[in-house]
Design an enzyme around this catalytic site. Sequence first.
Site, PDB file in Angstrom:
ATOM      1  N   ASP A   1      37.165  15.049 -25.021  1.00  0.00           N
ATOM      2  CA  ASP A   1      36.372  15.800 -25.999  1.00  0.00           C
ATOM      3  C   ASP A   1      36.878  15.553 -27.418  1.00  0.00           C
ATOM      4  O   ASP A   1      36.091  15.458 -28.362  1.00  0.00           O
ATOM      5  CB  ASP A   1      36.339  17.301 -25.660  1.00  0.00           C
ATOM      6  CG  ASP A   1      37.718  17.926 -25.506  1.00  0.00           C
ATOM      7  OD1 ASP A   1      38.730  17.195 -25.399  1.00  0.00           O
ATOM      8  OD2 ASP A   1      37.794  19.173 -25.498  1.00  0.00           O
TER       9      ASP A   1
ATOM     10  N   LYS B   1      27.961  22.436 -21.281  1.00  0.00           N
ATOM     11  CA  LYS B   1      26.857  22.276 -22.240  1.00  0.00           C
ATOM     12  C   LYS B   1      26.093  21.013 -21.886  1.00  0.00           C
ATOM     13  O   LYS B   1      26.703  20.049 -21.430  1.00  0.00           O
ATOM     14  CB  LYS B   1      27.419  22.151 -23.667  1.00  0.00           C
ATOM     15  CG  LYS B   1      27.788  23.483 -24.296  1.00  0.00           C
ATOM     16  CD  LYS B   1      28.951  23.370 -25.243  1.00  0.00           C
ATOM     17  CE  LYS B   1      30.232  23.559 -24.467  1.00  0.00           C
ATOM     18  NZ  LYS B   1      31.447  23.425 -25.271  1.00  0.00           N
TER      19      LYS B   1
ATOM     20  N   THR C   1      38.063  26.611 -26.040  1.00  0.00           N
ATOM     21  CA  THR C   1      39.120  27.260 -25.262  1.00  0.00           C
ATOM     22  C   THR C   1      40.467  27.021 -25.954  1.00  0.00           C
ATOM     23  O   THR C   1      41.278  27.931 -26.105  1.00  0.00           O
ATOM     24  CB  THR C   1      39.144  26.680 -23.833  1.00  0.00           C
ATOM     25  OG1 THR C   1      37.832  26.789 -23.289  1.00  0.00           O
ATOM     26  CG2 THR C   1      40.143  27.421 -22.969  1.00  0.00           C
TER      27      THR C   1
ATOM     28  N   ASN D   1      36.690  23.518 -20.725  1.00  0.00           N
ATOM     29  CA  ASN D   1      37.518  24.298 -19.814  1.00  0.00           C
ATOM     30  C   ASN D   1      36.892  25.645 -19.468  1.00  0.00           C
ATOM     31  O   ASN D   1      37.303  26.283 -18.503  1.00  0.00           O
ATOM     32  CB  ASN D   1      38.926  24.484 -20.374  1.00  0.00           C
ATOM     33  CG  ASN D   1      39.814  23.303 -20.025  1.00  0.00           C
ATOM     34  OD1 ASN D   1      40.001  22.984 -18.855  1.00  0.00           O
ATOM     35  ND2 ASN D   1      40.316  22.609 -21.035  1.00  0.00           N
ATOM     36  N   SER D   2      35.901  26.097 -20.237  1.00  0.00           N
ATOM     37  CA  SER D   2      35.242  27.369 -19.935  1.00  0.00           C
ATOM     38  C   SER D   2      33.734  27.242 -19.780  1.00  0.00           C
ATOM     39  O   SER D   2      33.134  27.962 -19.010  1.00  0.00           O
ATOM     40  CB  SER D   2      35.487  28.414 -21.027  1.00  0.00           C
ATOM     41  OG  SER D   2      36.699  28.240 -21.686  1.00  0.00           O
TER      42      SER D   2
END
EC number: 2.7.1.33
Length: 235
Positions: free
Chosen positions: A88, A14, A113, A10-11
Amino acid sequence: MSVLLIDAGNSRLKWRWQGDSQQCDLADFAAQPWPDASHVLMASVRELPELEAELGARYACLHVIHRALPQFPDFVHCYEKPERLGVDRWLAMLGAARALPTASQWLVIDAGTALTVDLLTRHNNELHHQGGYIVPGLQLAQQALFLRTERVREFADEAPATDFSLANDTLGCVSAGVRRQHVALVAQLCQQYSHASCVITGGDGAWLADAAGCRYHADLVFEGMEELCAGSFFS
Ligand SMILES: Nc1ncnc2c1ncn2[C@@H]1O[C@H](COP(=O)(O)OP(=O)(O)OP(=O)(O)O)[C@@H](O)[C@H]1O
Ligand SMILES: CC(C)(CO)[C@@H](O)C(=O)NCCC(=O)O
Ligand SMILES: [K+]
């Protein structure tokens, strides 16, 4: 076959290519030096149409998974609607079982997050998700306080805490307080599920693992994606 793995949170974004991991803010994806890969697997907890269009144009073989797969060999979901489980979380569970193969129960904690906890048990070679928790991550928990109170503020002349000792200014109390909450949550879970192997991942995971005396794994989501790639996902 080498697969480019991408984990879109959400932020942060990777990616892992030939064993090397990198990351950037979601907003900066276009500026990244994307490698030449024949196959790409991306797991994403949110809709990112621009990123998907860019990657789709660049790579001929792109697979994007947005949700936990409801049917996966030897994995038993506990969600009545498994497609609602964050991809995730599901991948981090597969990753924990791959990274710690001799355990029979795992407490899988992802400090991003959001902070998520999932209990996973192995019965007769099947992995069973037992359930979990979702709480705000360190940054999100602090932002909630700054946003919804008048005088709890990020005063510029104060510094955020780096541990969870008693603090003596506003920013210190907020930042140490949310850390203490996370450490207390992990400590209580480890006590209750004392036979489980506790493994922590995520951007705030290294600190939390150290503070709670648990194992840290840099990226269990990639480990779970390696597990998918090792199976029949691309064949
Ligand atoms: N270089 C960095 N830039 C930004 N945040 C970082 C960095 N390193 C560690 N962090 C911490 O990582 C946290 C985000 O963790 P992570 O990257 O796992 O999140 P995410 O994958 O976007 O979140 P989620 O998967 O929960 O949606 C932030 O709250 C921040 O405190
Ligand atoms: C909880 C987060 C945000 C953690 O990244 C993600 O796993 C998610 O969006 N989950 C969907 C809801 C669920 O897992 O029940
Ligand atoms: K994550």
